[in-house]
Design an enzyme around this catalytic site. Structure first.
Site, PDB file in Angstrom:
ATOM      1  N   ASN A 107      62.029  -0.735 121.109  1.00  0.00           N
ATOM      2  CA  ASN A 107      60.865  -1.048 120.289  1.00  0.00           C
ATOM      3  C   ASN A 107      60.791  -2.504 119.875  1.00  0.00           C
ATOM      4  O   ASN A 107      59.689  -3.023 119.659  1.00  0.00           O
ATOM      5  CB  ASN A 107      60.864  -0.179 119.028  1.00  0.00           C
ATOM      6  CG  ASN A 107      60.637   1.285 119.333  1.00  0.00           C
ATOM      7  OD1 ASN A 107      60.501   1.685 120.484  1.00  0.00           O
ATOM      8  ND2 ASN A 107      60.605   2.105 118.294  1.00  0.00           N
ATOM      9  N   SER A 138      52.682  -0.093 115.249  1.00  0.00           N
ATOM     10  CA  SER A 138      52.356   1.241 114.749  1.00  0.00           C
ATOM     11  C   SER A 138      51.907   1.074 113.307  1.00  0.00           C
ATOM     12  O   SER A 138      52.295   0.108 112.629  1.00  0.00           O
ATOM     13  CB  SER A 138      53.583   2.156 114.816  1.00  0.00           C
ATOM     14  OG  SER A 138      53.396   3.318 114.032  1.00  0.00           O
ATOM     15  N   TYR A 151      62.669   3.917 113.156  1.00  0.00           N
ATOM     16  CA  TYR A 151      61.445   3.683 113.924  1.00  0.00           C
ATOM     17  C   TYR A 151      60.468   2.816 113.132  1.00  0.00           C
ATOM     18  O   TYR A 151      59.934   1.832 113.655  1.00  0.00           O
ATOM     19  CB  TYR A 151      60.781   5.020 114.262  1.00  0.00           C
ATOM     20  CG  TYR A 151      59.435   4.886 114.918  1.00  0.00           C
ATOM     21  CD1 TYR A 151      59.340   4.623 116.288  1.00  0.00           C
ATOM     22  CD2 TYR A 151      58.256   5.002 114.189  1.00  0.00           C
ATOM     23  CE1 TYR A 151      58.091   4.487 116.904  1.00  0.00           C
ATOM     24  CE2 TYR A 151      57.015   4.863 114.786  1.00  0.00           C
ATOM     25  CZ  TYR A 151      56.937   4.610 116.143  1.00  0.00           C
ATOM     26  OH  TYR A 151      55.717   4.462 116.744  1.00  0.00           O
ATOM     27  N   LYS A 155      59.063  -1.108 114.032  1.00  0.00           N
ATOM     28  CA  LYS A 155      57.661  -1.478 114.167  1.00  0.00           C
ATOM     29  C   LYS A 155      57.266  -2.549 113.148  1.00  0.00           C
ATOM     30  O   LYS A 155      56.429  -3.408 113.431  1.00  0.00           O
ATOM     31  CB  LYS A 155      56.777  -0.238 114.018  1.00  0.00           C
ATOM     32  CG  LYS A 155      56.930   0.748 115.179  1.00  0.00           C
ATOM     33  CD  LYS A 155      56.590   0.099 116.512  1.00  0.00           C
ATOM     34  CE  LYS A 155      56.613   1.074 117.660  1.00  0.00           C
ATOM     35  NZ  LYS A 155      56.217   0.466 118.951  1.00  0.00           N
TER      36      LYS A 155
END
Length: 254
Positions: A107, A138, A151, A155
């Site tokens: 990512n 995101s 996560y 982002k």
């Protein structure tokens, strides 16, 4: 920016959102679309090509977790063939907070490496023509899903990195912006792991919220690329494309 006659590199262009965004770009008559992805998926590539037979669509295997040196070699081959590339789309991503190192590597680190590699060819300080980096973030990058902090943090890192790139554009000649999907109906959100299993049913709870289709997301994605707005932070949710405004801007005076 009109997309006709443009050359675009799309990292992870065979994924769910990537596939439909590639189709949306081809409908806008992109001249060359170079799709980089870890796995070769001939049936998906064929499906994409059928959208516009006049456009040149090619595939090359690419692992975003490869070292920077490997990314530089691959970008060198692409520039040797196409001479000019207008847009780099960094679209790779995973959602699994059990896979901490892999999440950060795909990512964020891979995105940074691919961007760094293309600067060798774009940076106006090296005589390059400039270019545009489109990074997929995101909405969790500025509104975290707390059950998946790894996560969400990866982002947020993408958003911060891209904002810095945009402010450096006067030096490098390279523009940058972030596209940030809301909840989208992809395989990514059907089933995933929360950090330390703090919420075993996080996927089911997420999908209780309104969800957009990949086609809706892709259309917004293509519109953002057409806008080509340096420093933009786009929210792509429920078929809409909206700018996200920061309330505080920190400007370095180093």
């Amino acid at each position: 920016m009109g997309l006709a006659n443009k050359t675009i590199i799309f990292v992870a262009g065979l994924g769910c959102i990537g596939k439909d965004t590639c189709k949306a770009l081809l409908k806008r008559n992109v001249k060359n679309l170079v799709i980089l992805d870890r796995l070769d998926k001939p049936e998906i590539l064929s499906e994409i090509k059928k959208v516009n037979p006049k456009s040149n669509v090619t595939f090359q295997p690419y692992d975003v977790m490869a070292p920077l040196s490997e990314s530089c070699k691959q970008l060198a081959k692409i520039f040797a063939e196409y001479k000019k590339v207008d847009v780099l789309v960094n679209g790779a991503g995973i959602l699994d907070d059990h896979e901490i190192e892999k999440t950060i590597a795909i990512n964020f680190t891979g995105l940074v490496n691919t961007t760094t590699a293309i600067m060798n060819f774009w940076d106006i300080r090296n005589g390059g023509p400039g270019g545009t980096v489109c990074n997929i973030g995101s909405v969790t990058g500025f509104n975290a899903i707390y059950q998946v902090p790894v996560y969400s943090a990866s982002k947020a890192a993408v958003v911060s990195f891209t904002q810095s790139l945009a402010k450096l554009s006067k030096i490098t000649g390279v523009k940058a912006y972030t596209v940030n999907p809301g909840i989208t109906a992809t395989s990514l959100v059907q089933s995933f792991n929360s950090w330390l299993d703090v919420e075993p049913c996080v996927a089911q709870k997420l999908l209780e919220h309104p969800t957009q289709t990949t086609e809706q997301c892709a259309e917004s994605f293509a519109k953002a690329i057409e806008c080509d707005e340096n420093g933009a932070l786009w929210k792509m949710d429920l078929g809409t494309l909206e700018p996200v405004k920061w309330t505080i801007h920190w400007d370095s005076h180093i």
